[in-house]
Write a protein that holds these residues in place. Sequence first.
Motif, PDB file in Angstrom:
ATOM      1  N   ARG A  45     -58.724   8.464 -12.321  1.00  0.00           N
ATOM      2  CA  ARG A  45     -59.644   8.383 -13.463  1.00  0.00           C
ATOM      3  C   ARG A  45     -59.544   6.977 -14.035  1.00  0.00           C
ATOM      4  O   ARG A  45     -58.586   6.643 -14.732  1.00  0.00           O
ATOM      5  CB  ARG A  45     -59.280   9.412 -14.544  1.00  0.00           C
ATOM      6  CG  ARG A  45     -59.592  10.849 -14.144  1.00  0.00           C
ATOM      7  CD  ARG A  45     -59.457  11.786 -15.328  1.00  0.00           C
ATOM      8  NE  ARG A  45     -58.143  11.693 -15.928  1.00  0.00           N
ATOM      9  CZ  ARG A  45     -57.931  11.658 -17.244  1.00  0.00           C
ATOM     10  NH1 ARG A  45     -58.925  11.688 -18.088  1.00  0.00           N
ATOM     11  NH2 ARG A  45     -56.700  11.606 -17.708  1.00  0.00           N
ATOM     12  N   ASP A  79     -57.448  13.629 -22.175  1.00  0.00           N
ATOM     13  CA  ASP A  79     -58.356  14.751 -21.980  1.00  0.00           C
ATOM     14  C   ASP A  79     -58.227  15.316 -20.567  1.00  0.00           C
ATOM     15  O   ASP A  79     -59.134  15.255 -19.744  1.00  0.00           O
ATOM     16  CB  ASP A  79     -59.797  14.301 -22.242  1.00  0.00           C
ATOM     17  CG  ASP A  79     -60.795  15.456 -22.125  1.00  0.00           C
ATOM     18  OD1 ASP A  79     -60.370  16.624 -22.286  1.00  0.00           O
ATOM     19  OD2 ASP A  79     -61.981  15.192 -21.849  1.00  0.00           O
ATOM     20  N   THR A  80     -57.066  15.862 -20.272  1.00  0.00           N
ATOM     21  CA  THR A  80     -56.783  16.450 -18.971  1.00  0.00           C
ATOM     22  C   THR A  80     -55.615  17.408 -19.113  1.00  0.00           C
ATOM     23  O   THR A  80     -54.768  17.236 -20.001  1.00  0.00           O
ATOM     24  CB  THR A  80     -56.440  15.371 -17.926  1.00  0.00           C
ATOM     25  OG1 THR A  80     -55.991  15.999 -16.712  1.00  0.00           O
ATOM     26  CG2 THR A  80     -55.341  14.442 -18.411  1.00  0.00           C
ATOM     27  N   ARG A  81     -55.579  18.423 -18.251  1.00  0.00           N
ATOM     28  CA  ARG A  81     -54.455  19.361 -18.297  1.00  0.00           C
ATOM     29  C   ARG A  81     -53.248  18.827 -17.528  1.00  0.00           C
ATOM     30  O   ARG A  81     -52.184  19.451 -17.524  1.00  0.00           O
ATOM     31  CB  ARG A  81     -54.875  20.715 -17.730  1.00  0.00           C
ATOM     32  CG  ARG A  81     -55.245  20.733 -16.259  1.00  0.00           C
ATOM     33  CD  ARG A  81     -55.655  22.151 -15.843  1.00  0.00           C
ATOM     34  NE  ARG A  81     -55.989  22.262 -14.436  1.00  0.00           N
ATOM     35  CZ  ARG A  81     -57.181  21.998 -13.917  1.00  0.00           C
ATOM     36  NH1 ARG A  81     -58.160  21.580 -14.716  1.00  0.00           N
ATOM     37  NH2 ARG A  81     -57.424  22.143 -12.629  1.00  0.00           N
ATOM     38  N   TYR A  82     -53.406  17.683 -16.878  1.00  0.00           N
ATOM     39  CA  TYR A  82     -52.314  17.104 -16.093  1.00  0.00           C
ATOM     40  C   TYR A  82     -51.550  16.049 -16.891  1.00  0.00           C
ATOM     41  O   TYR A  82     -52.060  15.508 -17.878  1.00  0.00           O
ATOM     42  CB  TYR A  82     -52.861  16.468 -14.819  1.00  0.00           C
ATOM     43  CG  TYR A  82     -53.512  17.444 -13.871  1.00  0.00           C
ATOM     44  CD1 TYR A  82     -52.749  18.318 -13.106  1.00  0.00           C
ATOM     45  CD2 TYR A  82     -54.898  17.486 -13.733  1.00  0.00           C
ATOM     46  CE1 TYR A  82     -53.347  19.209 -12.229  1.00  0.00           C
ATOM     47  CE2 TYR A  82     -55.509  18.376 -12.862  1.00  0.00           C
ATOM     48  CZ  TYR A  82     -54.727  19.234 -12.109  1.00  0.00           C
ATOM     49  OH  TYR A  82     -55.322  20.118 -11.248  1.00  0.00           O
ATOM     50  N   LYS A 115     -54.079  13.978 -12.354  1.00  0.00           N
ATOM     51  CA  LYS A 115     -55.397  13.355 -12.484  1.00  0.00           C
ATOM     52  C   LYS A 115     -55.182  12.119 -13.348  1.00  0.00           C
ATOM     53  O   LYS A 115     -55.666  12.006 -14.464  1.00  0.00           O
ATOM     54  CB  LYS A 115     -56.384  14.337 -13.129  1.00  0.00           C
ATOM     55  CG  LYS A 115     -57.844  13.894 -13.059  1.00  0.00           C
ATOM     56  CD  LYS A 115     -58.418  13.988 -11.665  1.00  0.00           C
ATOM     57  CE  LYS A 115     -59.896  13.651 -11.656  1.00  0.00           C
ATOM     58  NZ  LYS A 115     -60.468  13.631 -10.290  1.00  0.00           N
ATOM     59  N   GLN A 172     -62.217  15.927 -14.265  1.00  0.00           N
ATOM     60  CA  GLN A 172     -61.196  16.881 -14.690  1.00  0.00           C
ATOM     61  C   GLN A 172     -60.358  17.468 -13.554  1.00  0.00           C
ATOM     62  O   GLN A 172     -59.195  17.816 -13.770  1.00  0.00           O
ATOM     63  CB  GLN A 172     -61.855  18.031 -15.461  1.00  0.00           C
ATOM     64  CG  GLN A 172     -62.455  17.617 -16.797  1.00  0.00           C
ATOM     65  CD  GLN A 172     -61.404  17.165 -17.788  1.00  0.00           C
ATOM     66  OE1 GLN A 172     -60.277  17.672 -17.809  1.00  0.00           O
ATOM     67  NE2 GLN A 172     -61.740  16.177 -18.608  1.00  0.00           N
ATOM     68  N   GLU A 173     -60.931  17.613 -12.369  1.00  0.00           N
ATOM     69  CA  GLU A 173     -60.229  18.303 -11.288  1.00  0.00           C
ATOM     70  C   GLU A 173     -59.559  17.315 -10.327  1.00  0.00           C
ATOM     71  O   GLU A 173     -60.104  16.250 -10.042  1.00  0.00           O
ATOM     72  CB  GLU A 173     -61.208  19.180 -10.507  1.00  0.00           C
ATOM     73  CG  GLU A 173     -61.871  20.266 -11.336  1.00  0.00           C
ATOM     74  CD  GLU A 173     -60.872  21.223 -11.955  1.00  0.00           C
ATOM     75  OE1 GLU A 173     -59.850  21.517 -11.297  1.00  0.00           O
ATOM     76  OE2 GLU A 173     -61.107  21.670 -13.086  1.00  0.00           O
ATOM     77  N   GLU A 174     -58.384  17.714  -9.832  1.00  0.00           N
ATOM     78  CA  GLU A 174     -57.706  16.900  -8.819  1.00  0.00           C
ATOM     79  C   GLU A 174     -58.431  17.073  -7.480  1.00  0.00           C
ATOM     80  O   GLU A 174     -58.371  18.139  -6.869  1.00  0.00           O
ATOM     81  CB  GLU A 174     -56.237  17.312  -8.681  1.00  0.00           C
ATOM     82  CG  GLU A 174     -55.473  16.418  -7.723  1.00  0.00           C
ATOM     83  CD  GLU A 174     -54.022  16.831  -7.548  1.00  0.00           C
ATOM     84  OE1 GLU A 174     -53.177  15.943  -7.379  1.00  0.00           O
ATOM     85  OE2 GLU A 174     -53.742  18.050  -7.575  1.00  0.00           O
TER      86      GLU A 174
END
Length: 488
Positions: A296, A415-418, A261, A390-392
Amino acid sequence: MAVTEPPLSLLPPAGLLIGDDWHGSSSGGTVTHVYPASGQPTADVVVAGATEVGLAVTRAREALPAWRAMPANQRRDLMLRLAALIEAEAEPLSQLQTLEIGLPCQLTRQMPAVAADYFRYNAGWLDKIGGEVVTTWPVRALDYTLDEPYGVVAIIIPWNGPLVSLGQMLGAALAAGNTVVLKPPELAPFVALRIGGLMLAAGFPPGVVNVVPGGPAAGEALVGHPGVDKVHFTGGADTARSVLAAAARNLTPVALELGGKSPHLIFPDAELRLAARLAMAGAVALSGQGCANGTRVLVHASVYDEVVDIIAARMAKVAVGDPLDQRTIMGPVVSARACDRILAVIDRARTTKSGRLVHGGHRLDGDLAGGYFIAPTAFADVDPSSELAQEEIFGPVVSIMRFGNEAEALRLAEDTRYGLGAYLHTNDLRRAHRVSRALTAGTVWVNGEPGGLPSAPFGGTKQSGYGRIGGLAGVREFLRPKNIWMAV
């Protein structure tokens, strides 16, 4: 713009390639491939079952001793011959990729040369792989290392760019001296099968590369097979968890190249039109179906409105349509399921008011109604905590957010888990270095777009995976060092 059907004469022999045999039937049965631009079926795809996967692993293991023993210059020359064949078959391979997943021919015509470059680059390392002499103390000894292949490697490639993926991963695995069982997805099996045939034509010994298209069942059988020594998987995080669980049964090492992301930071001193055009590419390139696409878009408040307007205006001019028309910039998404999923994300964003729609947001009709075409879509003023941010989405959608200063830009970017890629636009050299170091990403592109550099390592951090493809790091992904200590 009406859609034309690709010639089905392009299709490789139906079936699986195991050793030098084409298997026209399988315990896994068949699935129907659909051309994404028209929604019409093209061919039945033979899908590998556990029986065929096991046979492919056996053939790869049988071929391994002779492949490892073959002089490095001979293996190198085979890979160079394959690269030449790929370039000679550039137009059929280009059209085959369009038929598989609906990529515009303007894009697919670049891919054979990129794939050939990856094979050539990896071939260049083949006769240079060795080891090192290690300093010893306090005893007198000779200590050295040997870089050795893992053995049989399972490579699972994605559907969104199979030809380039083959150059990246297959080239490195072969250069390292491994044999391979290759599983292309059932959505896009044809290019991998065609390359398998070209490898036999180039003189690769049977069994060095085996091609077994399939879905989740084939993947689980392959990853969990005790005859597989390493797994390289490219795909989504949910599937990766299943891969890791299956590989854990035999403690098989796994490398993962997963989704992203990626943030696209635009500072006020950037070349705004260039930055906006490249930000728009997050939705348009591969119809947004690229793991490293910058979806993003983070823009400084002082130029925010201007950048949003440029992105919306440029999206309105994107030529979306027939992938076989050389004027087309953007094609369909890969399947009806993907189309429905992406449109559902857009609808939820509208319902929850998590962003302001500034362009697109709908499926295209008219001449394109039969295919899976979605207009390039941009949301502005996006809530940073929303699904959009937040989501791909893996579709033609970008989310635009504003920031006030560099610290806020970094906070939003992180601010992302990726952590696969990041994009940065600024003409301040100090900022470029400072922000690039601060971003948690496998690659940062500054003031430009990604290129297909075989010499550059590519891979992720956080939930974008681990391991690298490309460069010497990509070759080392398929090697393991052996230490040898001799008393003197």
